[in-house]
Design a protein around this motif. Structure first.
Motif, mmCIF file in Angstrom:
data_model
loop_
_atom_site.group_PDB
_atom_site.id
_atom_site.type_symbol
_atom_site.label_atom_id
_atom_site.label_comp_id
_atom_site.label_asym_id
_atom_site.label_seq_id
_atom_site.Cartn_x
_atom_site.Cartn_y
_atom_site.Cartn_z
ATOM 1 N N SER A 108 -0.862 -9.959 -1.765
ATOM 2 C CA SER A 108 -1.274 -8.596 -1.467
ATOM 3 C C SER A 108 -0.646 -8.076 -0.188
ATOM 4 N N ASP A 109 0.006 -8.940 0.559
ATOM 5 C CA ASP A 109 0.666 -8.550 1.800
ATOM 6 C C ASP A 109 1.987 -7.863 1.457
ATOM 7 N N LYS A 110 1.973 -6.546 1.484
ATOM 8 C CA LYS A 110 3.168 -5.795 1.095
ATOM 9 C C LYS A 110 4.288 -5.889 2.132
ATOM 10 N N PHE A 111 3.960 -6.283 3.345
ATOM 11 C CA PHE A 111 5.020 -6.476 4.342
ATOM 12 C C PHE A 111 5.814 -7.739 4.047
ATOM 13 N N GLN A 112 5.110 -8.792 3.629
ATOM 14 C CA GLN A 112 5.778 -10.062 3.335
ATOM 15 C C GLN A 112 6.345 -10.089 1.924
ATOM 16 N N PHE A 113 5.620 -9.466 0.963
ATOM 17 C CA PHE A 113 6.059 -9.463 -0.436
ATOM 18 C C PHE A 113 6.052 -8.026 -0.958
ATOM 19 N N PRO A 114 7.017 -7.213 -0.550
ATOM 20 C CA PRO A 114 6.994 -5.795 -0.949
ATOM 21 C C PRO A 114 7.353 -5.560 -2.404
ATOM 22 N N SER A 115 7.969 -6.521 -3.070
ATOM 23 C CA SER A 115 8.464 -6.288 -4.425
ATOM 24 C C SER A 115 7.626 -6.974 -5.494
ATOM 25 N N VAL A 116 6.494 -7.508 -5.114
ATOM 26 C CA VAL A 116 5.645 -8.232 -6.063
ATOM 27 C C VAL A 116 4.547 -7.306 -6.562
ATOM 28 N N TYR A 117 4.385 -7.282 -7.876
ATOM 29 C CA TYR A 117 3.313 -6.532 -8.507
ATOM 30 C C TYR A 117 2.548 -7.494 -9.410
ATOM 31 N N ARG A 118 1.245 -7.360 -9.362
ATOM 32 C CA ARG A 118 0.412 -8.326 -10.090
ATOM 33 C C ARG A 118 -0.366 -7.627 -11.199
ATOM 34 N N MET A 119 -0.348 -8.262 -12.347
ATOM 35 C CA MET A 119 -1.101 -7.735 -13.481
ATOM 36 C C MET A 119 -2.582 -8.084 -13.400
ATOM 37 N N LEU A 120 -2.939 -8.912 -12.436
ATOM 38 C CA LEU A 120 -4.337 -9.302 -12.250
ATOM 39 C C LEU A 120 -4.842 -8.747 -10.933
ATOM 40 N N PRO A 121 -6.096 -8.377 -10.853
ATOM 41 C CA PRO A 121 -6.667 -8.015 -9.563
ATOM 42 C C PRO A 121 -6.731 -9.240 -8.653
ATOM 43 N N ASN A 122 -7.104 -9.010 -7.395
ATOM 44 C CA ASN A 122 -7.214 -10.163 -6.509
ATOM 45 C C ASN A 122 -8.407 -11.022 -6.914
ATOM 46 N N GLU A 123 -8.610 -12.117 -6.214
ATOM 47 C CA GLU A 123 -9.587 -13.115 -6.645
ATOM 48 C C GLU A 123 -11.021 -12.736 -6.315
ATOM 49 N N VAL A 124 -11.241 -11.689 -5.507
ATOM 50 C CA VAL A 124 -12.614 -11.337 -5.140
ATOM 51 C C VAL A 124 -13.427 -10.894 -6.355
ATOM 52 N N PRO A 125 -12.944 -9.969 -7.206
ATOM 53 C CA PRO A 125 -13.736 -9.625 -8.402
ATOM 54 C C PRO A 125 -13.963 -10.818 -9.319
ATOM 55 N N GLN A 126 -12.965 -11.696 -9.384
ATOM 56 C CA GLN A 126 -13.139 -12.883 -10.221
ATOM 57 C C GLN A 126 -14.246 -13.774 -9.658
#
Length: 700
Positions: free
Chosen positions: A180-198
């Motif tokens: 989720s760190d767009k500064f470190q990984f600006p080109s990554v998009y995830r088809m899953l939400p983060n782990e908090v809702p899970q």
């Protein structure tokens, strides 16, 4: 269609013709085979279908290009390859989607190995069959985007390389918050939400089935460690205890006791439940999937999708089917995020189709509360009954609560019930009996008064100062009747009248007795020759005694009513289950009223006792002495009894004392005279009076 829409949105908006040029370079690094199809634009993919066990390098000779000695296939994951190929075929076959453009693909295997993942990432960026880091002389195959990886570690390893070249990466199986760190990984998009809702969904699942004693088994890697560290505090905050946390060697399907697997269950939560999620990860994309759910990506490039709750039904032949039984939607209103259909769940045959229990200690029933066991987790506790006077109306209560003042605990101490209003009423036996005696004695007093009025000219009535007898009988009649004011629910008026009326009326009665006694003494003293007592004998003296003694009591009552008048009061604490409705009369003023009345009674008793040897034909001194003895005995015993009782019984004690003392005066003073008037009229003559008086005077 999932991959079709995904690939369409990932393609650049404009295409340019690229002039082919010759590129000659020796292959310094051999690569493992790929699944390739030529196209104008290439979609790269690093998938995970093979588990490899690599030999450790000795660093004494060049490594083998494959590095793999043992491996294990995961045929189930082959569907990922088929899905990608199917999507590209559908796009290429539809002339309206990408006219005059052909999509190709290059699919590599990660082998669940960091080394192979990095190698595949470099290979995608290089000329096919000739991997050279940071160099690509292939002008025909243009890499547009890369799909992968299945797990968090694979996705991070890919993003480390692809992010340098700003290649869009679509991760369909990673929950790691690092991405989720767009500064470190600006080109990554995830088809899953983060782990908090899970994690929240897992907590809600535990709460729904009341599972408070769970174990966690996770693979020994950074991704699973992060997930465990996120989940544990959430479980603790919701009173769910972790019995153990075990680390398993990193395998493609690390699992938890809660039937959660990062490689498979995570994938199905994104593909199986909402296929349209696999679209280009552009921040402004927003669409509805086939289920009608709106999907979009937030500022961190994370999907807005929720999670399906799947029931894995295993058949005797080891085949299985997944049935959707619920959903976790983080976008839903508060309290409605978690839904589940219990009737659709098929439990393992060992559970006999009942919800399995997972608790350290059986729940504490209402009426009990939890006490912590020293040195153990919060979920392991003892059940203790609620202390007297408290209740707990829920399961596993942490404490017992007091009932409101107007309520009290039931026998099981699991709810509060209204207290019963408690006062002496006419409907209950005690009140009915006391009221009946009061009316009976009132009727008897009225009969005696009528008898005295009828025989008012007879010697026995005239000899004992008939006016004083009338006053005494009337005051006794009112004494009996005033006891009725004490029965029934106390009100403002009845509280004002109770003790004041009782005190004044009794003072009149006792002062009348005192006046009669003094009159008897003075009458016999006045018969002596040459005495000056004769001028004191008469109605004025008796009237003065009654009025003066009564006025003092009236003054005491007036001060009482003027300073601290009695008022209705509710005593909710003296008796469990009852509200004592009573008159709050204070103590000082009431004691003054009783004290003054007792003073008059003692004076009357002493005077009557001194006059007991006077002629006894019509002499009342002996009867008055005995009546005052009864009167004093009743009220002396009344004081400790009154102070030791509460509620209606305290009122009953006072009524009994009023009736007993009044009946003592009536019986001791007037019953002997009634006997003579009715049964011995021969004694009710003047001759009998004179004869007895003379004999008495001679004796004196």
């Amino acid at each position: 269609m999932v991959f079709c829409l995904l690939l369409l949105l990932l393609l650049p908006q404009a295409f340019c013709k690229i002039q082919m040029s010759m590129c000659f370079m020796k292959k310094p690094f051999p690569t493992h085979p790929d699944y390739y199809r030529q196209g104008d634009h290439i979609i790269g993919a690093i998938l995970s279908q093979v588990i490899s066990m690599l030999d450790l390098e000795s660093f004494q000779q060049p490594p083998h290009p494959w590095y793999i000695k043992y491996f294990m296939l995961l045929p189930k994951n082959y569907q990922h390859v088929l899905a990608l190929v199917f999507a590209i075929n559908k796009i290429n076959q539809d002339p309206e989607l990408l006219p005059n453009i052909t999509l190709g693909f290059r699919i590599y295997e990660s082998f669940f190995s960091a080394r192979k993942t990095y190698e595949s990432s470099f290979t995608l960026l290089s000329t096919r069959n000739g991997m050279i880091p940071n160099y690509n002389c292939d002008t025909q195959d243009k890499l547009s985007a890369v799909i992968g990886g299945l797990g968090s570690e694979t996705s991070i390893q890919m993003a480390t390389i692809l992010g340098i070249y700003k290649i869009p990466q679509i991760s369909y199986g990673s929950f790691h918050t690092m991405l989720s760190d767009k500064f470190q990984f600006p080109s990554v998009y995830r088809m899953l939400p983060n782990e908090v809702p899970q994690s929240l969904g897992l907590v809600r699942l535990m709460q729904h089935f009341q599972w408070t004693w769970v174990g966690l088994i996770a693979s020994d890697d950074d991704s699973e460690e992060k997930f465990v560290q996120t989940l544990k505090p959430m479980l603790t905050r919701n009173s769910i205890c972790v019995a153990f946390t075990e680390r398993a060697p990193h395998v493609p399907s690390p699992s938890m006791v809660l039937v959660f697997r990062e490689q498979t269950s995570k994938l199905h939560s994104s593909i199986s439940q909402t296929k349209a999620e696999l679209h280009p990860f552009l921040k402004n994309v927003r669409f509805n999937n086939s289920a009608g759910d709106e999907l979009y990506f937030d500022e961190n490039g994370e999907s807005s999708a929720g999670y399906d709750i799947l029931n894995w039904i295993v058949f005797p032949n080891d085949s299985f089917v997944r049935v959707e039984v619920g959903h976790m939607d983080p976008r839903a209103p508060v309290g409605q995020e978690f839904t589940i259909n219990e009737r659709a769940i098929v439990w393992n045959s060992r559970f006999n189709q009942t919800v399995p229990r997972s608790v350290c200690t059986e729940s504490c029933h209402p009426g009990y509360f939890r006490t912590v066991r020293e040195g153990e987790l919060l979920c392991c506790y003892n059940c203790a009954p609620c202390p007297e006077g408290t209740i707990s109306n829920q399961t596993d209560a942490d404490r017992c609560d007091q009932c409101p003042e107007d309520q009290y605990p039931n026998r099981d101490q699991d709810k509060c019930i209204p207290k019963i209003m408690h006062f002496l009423s006419y409907e209950e036996p005690l009140g009915f009996v006391l009221a009946s005696f009061a009316l009976l004695f009132s009727l008897l007093t009225a009969l005696v008064l009528g008898m005295f009025i009828k025989h008012r000219d007879t010697p026995i009535v005239r000899a004992n100062n008939r006016e004083l007898s009338y006053v005494l009988l009337l005051s006794l009649l009112f004494c009996f009747l005033c006891s009725l004011v004490f029965i029934g629910q106390p009100g403002r008026v009845t509280c004002l009248l109770r003790q004041t009326a009782f005190g004044v009326i009794f003072s009149v009665s006792v002062s009348s007795v005192l006046a009669k006694t003094i009159t008897v003494v003075l009458a016999f003293k006045a018969t002596k020759p040459g005495t000056s007592m004769r001028k004191w004998v008469g109605r004025k003296l008796a009237g003065s005694i009654i009025v003066s003694c009564s006025l003092i009591q009236i003054g005491i009552c007036a001060v009482w009513l003027g300073t601290a008048p009695p008022f209705p009061d509710l005593d909710m604490k003296s008796e469990a289950g009852h509200i004592l409705v009573q008159c709050n009369e204070g103590h000082t003023a009431f004691h003054c009223v009783l004290g003054y009345m007792g003073f008059l009674a003692i004076v009357s008793f002493m005077v009557a006792f001194l006059a007991r040897k006077l002629p006894d034909t019509f002499n009342e001194a002996k009867f008055i002495t005995f009546s005052m003895l009864v009167f004093c005995s009743v009220w002396v015993s009344f004081i400790p009894t009154y102070l030791s009782t509460k509620g209606k019984y305290m009122v009953a004690v006072e009524i009994f004392s009023i009736l007993a003392s009044s009946a003592g005066l009536l019986g001791c003073i007037f019953i002997p005279k009634c006997y003579i008037i009715v049964l011995r009229p021969d004694l009710n003559t003047r001759e009998q009076l004179v004869r007895k008086s003379k004999s008495g005077t001679q004796e004196l």
